[in-house]
Write a protein that holds these residues in place. Sequence first.
Motif, short mmCIF file in Angstrom:
data_model
loop_
_atom_site.label_atom_id
_atom_site.label_comp_id
_atom_site.label_asym_id
_atom_site.label_seq_id
_atom_site.Cartn_x
_atom_site.Cartn_y
_atom_site.Cartn_z
N VAL A 279 -20.99 -2.63 -11.53
CA VAL A 279 -21.89 -3.66 -10.51
C VAL A 279 -22.80 -3.11 -9.50
O VAL A 279 -23.84 -3.03 -10.03
N GLY A 280 -23.24 -3.12 -8.78
CA GLY A 280 -23.30 -1.42 -7.97
C GLY A 280 -24.66 -1.28 -8.33
O GLY A 280 -25.91 -1.64 -7.20
N VAL A 281 -24.18 -0.59 -8.90
CA VAL A 281 -24.47 1.25 -9.22
C VAL A 281 -25.40 0.46 -10.05
O VAL A 281 -26.98 0.67 -9.99
N TYR A 282 -25.26 -1.09 -10.93
CA TYR A 282 -25.94 -1.05 -12.38
C TYR A 282 -27.56 -1.97 -11.43
O TYR A 282 -28.73 -1.47 -11.60
N ILE A 283 -27.55 -3.25 -10.66
CA ILE A 283 -28.20 -3.62 -10.10
C ILE A 283 -29.21 -2.94 -9.28
O ILE A 283 -30.55 -2.53 -8.97
N CYS A 284 -28.56 -1.28 -8.34
CA CYS A 284 -29.29 -0.16 -7.77
C CYS A 284 -30.38 0.04 -8.47
O CYS A 284 -31.71 0.46 -7.79
N GLU A 285 -29.87 0.36 -9.55
CA GLU A 285 -30.43 0.72 -10.97
C GLU A 285 -31.82 0.44 -11.41
O GLU A 285 -32.57 0.52 -12.00
N ILE A 286 -31.62 -1.32 -11.34
CA ILE A 286 -32.30 -2.52 -12.51
C ILE A 286 -33.29 -3.05 -10.90
O ILE A 286 -34.34 -3.70 -11.67
N ALA A 287 -33.27 -2.78 -9.71
CA ALA A 287 -33.80 -3.52 -9.12
C ALA A 287 -35.00 -3.29 -8.28
O ALA A 287 -34.49 -1.59 -7.80
N GLU B 267 -39.20 -3.77 -19.87
CA GLU B 267 -40.38 -5.16 -20.30
C GLU B 267 -39.55 -6.24 -20.49
O GLU B 267 -39.69 -7.13 -18.98
N LYS B 268 -37.98 -6.40 -20.34
CA LYS B 268 -37.22 -7.17 -20.36
C LYS B 268 -37.34 -7.83 -18.92
O LYS B 268 -36.70 -9.13 -18.66
N LEU B 269 -36.75 -6.93 -18.00
CA LEU B 269 -36.66 -6.87 -16.52
C LEU B 269 -37.66 -6.66 -15.85
O LEU B 269 -37.61 -7.43 -14.77
N ASN B 270 -39.04 -6.57 -16.85
CA ASN B 270 -40.39 -7.47 -16.06
C ASN B 270 -40.94 -6.71 -14.43
O ASN B 270 -41.32 -7.27 -13.64
N HIS C 80 -34.92 -13.83 -25.88
CA HIS C 80 -35.14 -15.25 -25.15
C HIS C 80 -34.26 -15.84 -23.72
O HIS C 80 -34.27 -16.39 -22.85
N PHE C 81 -33.31 -14.82 -23.45
CA PHE C 81 -32.73 -14.60 -21.75
C PHE C 81 -33.64 -14.61 -20.72
O PHE C 81 -33.03 -15.63 -19.90
N PHE C 82 -34.33 -13.96 -21.08
CA PHE C 82 -34.84 -13.45 -19.22
C PHE C 82 -36.38 -15.00 -18.58
O PHE C 82 -37.03 -14.77 -20.18
N SER C 83 -36.65 -15.11 -17.57
CA SER C 83 -37.65 -16.26 -17.99
C SER C 83 -38.76 -15.75 -17.14
O SER C 83 -38.48 -14.40 -16.57
N GLY D 296 -37.15 -11.06 -15.19
CA GLY D 296 -35.54 -10.51 -15.37
C GLY D 296 -34.39 -9.81 -14.21
O GLY D 296 -33.65 -9.80 -14.29
N TYR D 297 -35.40 -9.25 -13.86
CA TYR D 297 -34.29 -8.06 -12.58
C TYR D 297 -33.25 -8.93 -12.16
O TYR D 297 -32.48 -8.30 -11.97
N ALA D 298 -34.12 -10.33 -11.49
CA ALA D 298 -33.33 -10.94 -10.59
C ALA D 298 -32.42 -11.85 -11.33
O ALA D 298 -31.01 -12.13 -10.92
N LEU D 299 -32.26 -12.07 -12.26
CA LEU D 299 -31.28 -12.64 -13.42
C LEU D 299 -30.73 -11.87 -13.70
O LEU D 299 -29.24 -12.21 -13.79
N ALA D 300 -30.86 -10.79 -14.10
CA ALA D 300 -29.61 -9.92 -15.05
C ALA D 300 -28.58 -9.20 -13.32
O ALA D 300 -27.78 -9.41 -13.14
N SER D 301 -29.69 -9.06 -12.00
CA SER D 301 -28.67 -9.02 -11.27
C SER D 301 -28.02 -10.28 -10.48
O SER D 301 -26.73 -10.05 -10.41
#
Length: 472
Positions: free
Chosen positions: A125-133, A214-217, A2-5, A10-15
């Motif tokens: 960090v940059g690699v992670y965001i690059c791969e989830i956005a 799905e969590k990342l929407n 439930h961390f993600f709204s 979810g990708y915006a919140l995680a990033s």
Amino acid sequence: MHFFSKQVPGYALASTFVALGGVLNGFDTGSIGAVTEMPSYLETFGHQSPTMRGFTVSLIMLCGAIPATVAGHLADRFGRLRTIIAGAILCTVGCVLECAAFHLWLFLIGRALMGMGQGFALTNVGVYICEIAPSRSRGKFVSLPQFGAAVGVCIGYFSCYGSIHIDGGMSWRLPYILQAVLSAIWAAGSFFLPESPRWLIQHGRRSQAMEELEKLNFERAEAEKDVLRPIETAASEVGVLKGLHLIFTRQYRLQTFLAVFILSFIQLSGIDGVLYYAPTVFAQAGIPSQTASFLASGISAILMLVFSIPATLFADKWGRRTSAISGGIILSGSMLLVGSLYAANAVHSYGVARWVVIVAVFVFAIAYVSTWNVFGKIYASEIQPIKTRAITNSMATGGSFMANWLVAFATPIFLARSAYGAYFLFGAIALLTLAVLATCMRETRGQSLEDIQNLFVQALARPSIPSVSQPL
């Protein structure tokens, strides 16, 4: 989870959350130069020569360089998030040792652990965001750690501006207490973030990747276009030496060269010299008191923060090449102007020349956060194929840490001996960087990570030099 709204993807919140690492990095950058000038710090550890001060300030980058070069291999093997979390925990321990130190050697151990943690975490960090956005907004989210760094620098300057009036050792310890709290939040919260779906697919865990998407929407169409494609085995999976050999083969060497060059040389342009030693820079330009120089540093941080907001929001509207070239012109011009004024012996505690220097330093910092600070991390990550992204980004980030160390270590020595020499050197490096970027960069704005690779394949087949704003 439930961390993600549902309202915010979810990708915006995680990033945004993982970008707290950028805030922590900027916090240290904005505070350490001012801390080492505080009377209470000098009472605790004694007066430091320019060389020792440079070593103390720069130790965090020196100790981050080696972990940064292996962090990509670890991230490919154990996951992006696990590597980030391990680095965040090291940062927390390092901050605690810094704020608790009564001897310089313990303070230096804390900075060393902080540097090691940043080497492991910030590399990925940059690699992670690059791969989830998603590709349509990748630039905006990948630039969040850089925006966070601007926020951190601002917090660092003003925490010192406020704490200098506190009696006793708490005046210099308070910034590190705040950093320890922030680092602990970053480490604890990262346990609740979803892993990179691309990394999971790469390791044959497709069902878990679908859950994370799905969590990342992610929309199904977006996922099919950007993520759910066949992925090659990562370079580090075949071994470190073979992976290093692979990234320099003809197929990948242009992307590798650009990533290493960009992340190293945009730091050698002198931005860390300005950020770490802003109070010294402004005092040398003629600002009379320590409090006033701290305030001027804080004002520059506010301006950097204000201008980094549109730079982050419009990262996917402005071309990468346009940002790189326009920034290079302003940065090199600012440094060469300041160097010329010092060489002509025109800068004094009176007269207009000192204000020209101060304004030029402001312009340099604003131009950097608006252009090179934004495009550098984005471009270095997005031009790499998944097969080599982590290991190449590690090498590039290691180069960035070494460049930061060189600038942070050498700047106080330069400023003590020859102010104009430092500015001329930084200006010349910025000019060289501008020339290379104008020649070698390809425009990548708005393209999927996979389509970017096709762009470089075409470039290898038929090299050409694109215009400043036109995509290849």
